[in-house]
Design a protein around this motif. Structure first.
Motif, PDB file in Angstrom:
ATOM      1  N   GLY A  27     -23.039  22.810   9.261  1.00 64.02           N
ATOM      2  CA  GLY A  27     -21.851  22.093   9.742  1.00 64.02           C
ATOM      3  C   GLY A  27     -20.938  21.824   8.556  1.00 64.02           C
ATOM      4  N   SER A  28     -20.589  20.556   8.360  1.00 62.24           N
ATOM      5  CA  SER A  28     -19.666  20.235   7.263  1.00 62.24           C
ATOM      6  C   SER A  28     -20.262  20.568   5.898  1.00 62.24           C
ATOM      7  N   LEU A  29     -21.584  20.654   5.831  1.00 57.67           N
ATOM      8  CA  LEU A  29     -22.188  20.993   4.523  1.00 57.67           C
ATOM      9  C   LEU A  29     -21.800  22.403   4.073  1.00 57.67           C
ATOM     10  N   GLU A  99     -25.192  11.752   5.485  1.00 56.07           N
ATOM     11  CA  GLU A  99     -25.703  12.212   6.793  1.00 56.07           C
ATOM     12  C   GLU A  99     -26.420  11.092   7.556  1.00 56.07           C
TER      13      GLU A  99
HETATM   14  C1  SIN Z   1     -22.902  18.028   9.173  1.00 56.92           C
HETATM   15  O1  SIN Z   1     -22.876  17.284   8.175  1.00 56.92           O
HETATM   16  O2  SIN Z   1     -21.860  18.428   9.689  1.00 56.92           O
HETATM   17  C2  SIN Z   1     -24.212  18.415   9.786  1.00 56.92           C
HETATM   18  C3  SIN Z   1     -25.202  18.949   8.822  1.00 56.92           C
HETATM   19  C4  SIN Z   1     -24.818  20.216   8.135  1.00 56.92           C
HETATM   20  O3  SIN Z   1     -23.654  20.473   7.860  1.00 56.92           O
HETATM   21  O4  SIN Z   1     -25.748  20.991   7.813  1.00 56.92           O
END
Ligand code: SIN
Length: 194
Positions: A27-29, A99
């Motif tokens: 996701g955002s990571l 998170e």
């Molecule tokens: C997020 O922080 O968006 C979910 C975890 C990820 O990005 O792996």
């Protein structure tokens, strides 16, 4: 489970004697890399699919008007592409806070583009966390994302940046792309009618 998972995650793994750990981001990571890393490689994990089923009270929404962000849901045969980062265990002190709104670290097998494997950690928000929203029709998810915003910015930015990153990685995530298309067409509809 409470929405703040920091203490849960700190108790989950003993990193003593470990120099580096693979982290899988889906996701955002993938696109908001606000942590130091030793190595970065595109990777995928099997048996999980990305879904905008997690509520965001702290980044892309508020407790009164939560946004929707990505989590992973088990599905036999599914493949989820993302980015793997080899990090020092101390990086999890920061990531656990980032998170904290429902995500727990799980261990999983990563497959890199050359077919090699490594064990790593992935943050997943499971349905037993208080911020979990679960399934909704795409149009409803798109409306919620288009209207939500939080301390990290508009929820739509999260979705659009993730969709662009997935395209760059060569991922085909029909769920993300369908919601992206609904949010983009609602935005251009607003502009043409306004
Ligand atoms: C997020 O922080 O968006 C979910 C975890 C990820 O990005 O792996």
């Amino acid at each position: 489970m409470s929405t703040n998972t920091v203490e849960h995650n700190r108790r989950r793994y003993d990193f003593s004697g470990i120099e580096s750990v693979w982290l899988f981001g889906y996701g955002s990571l993938i696109y908001k890399v606000d942590f130091p890393y030793l190595e970065q490689r595109p990777a995928m994990i099997r048996g999980w699919q990305r879904r905008f089923w997690q509520g965001s009270h702290d980044h892309r929404g508020t407790p009164e008007a939560p946004g929707r962000v990505a989590t992973l849901v088990e599905k036999p045969g599914a493949v989820c592409k993302g980015m793997a980062f080899r990090v020092s265990p101390s990086v999890f002190e920061h990531l656990d806070v980032r998170e904290k709104n429902g995500y727990l670290r799980f261990s999983t097998t990563l497959t890199f583009d050359d077919g090699s494997h490594a064990e790593g950690l992935v943050y997943i928000a499971t349905e037993d966390n208080e911020a979990y929203l679960g399934h909704a029709p795409d149009a409803q998810i798109a409306r919620q994302i288009a209207s939500a915003a939080g301390p990290s910015g508009p929820n739509a930015d999260y979705l659009l940046r993730l969709a662009e990153s997935l395209r760059a990685l060569g991922d085909d995530c029909p769920h993300t792309f369908a919601i992206e298309s609904l949010v983009r067409s609602a935005d251009s509809g607003d502009r043409s009618s306004g």
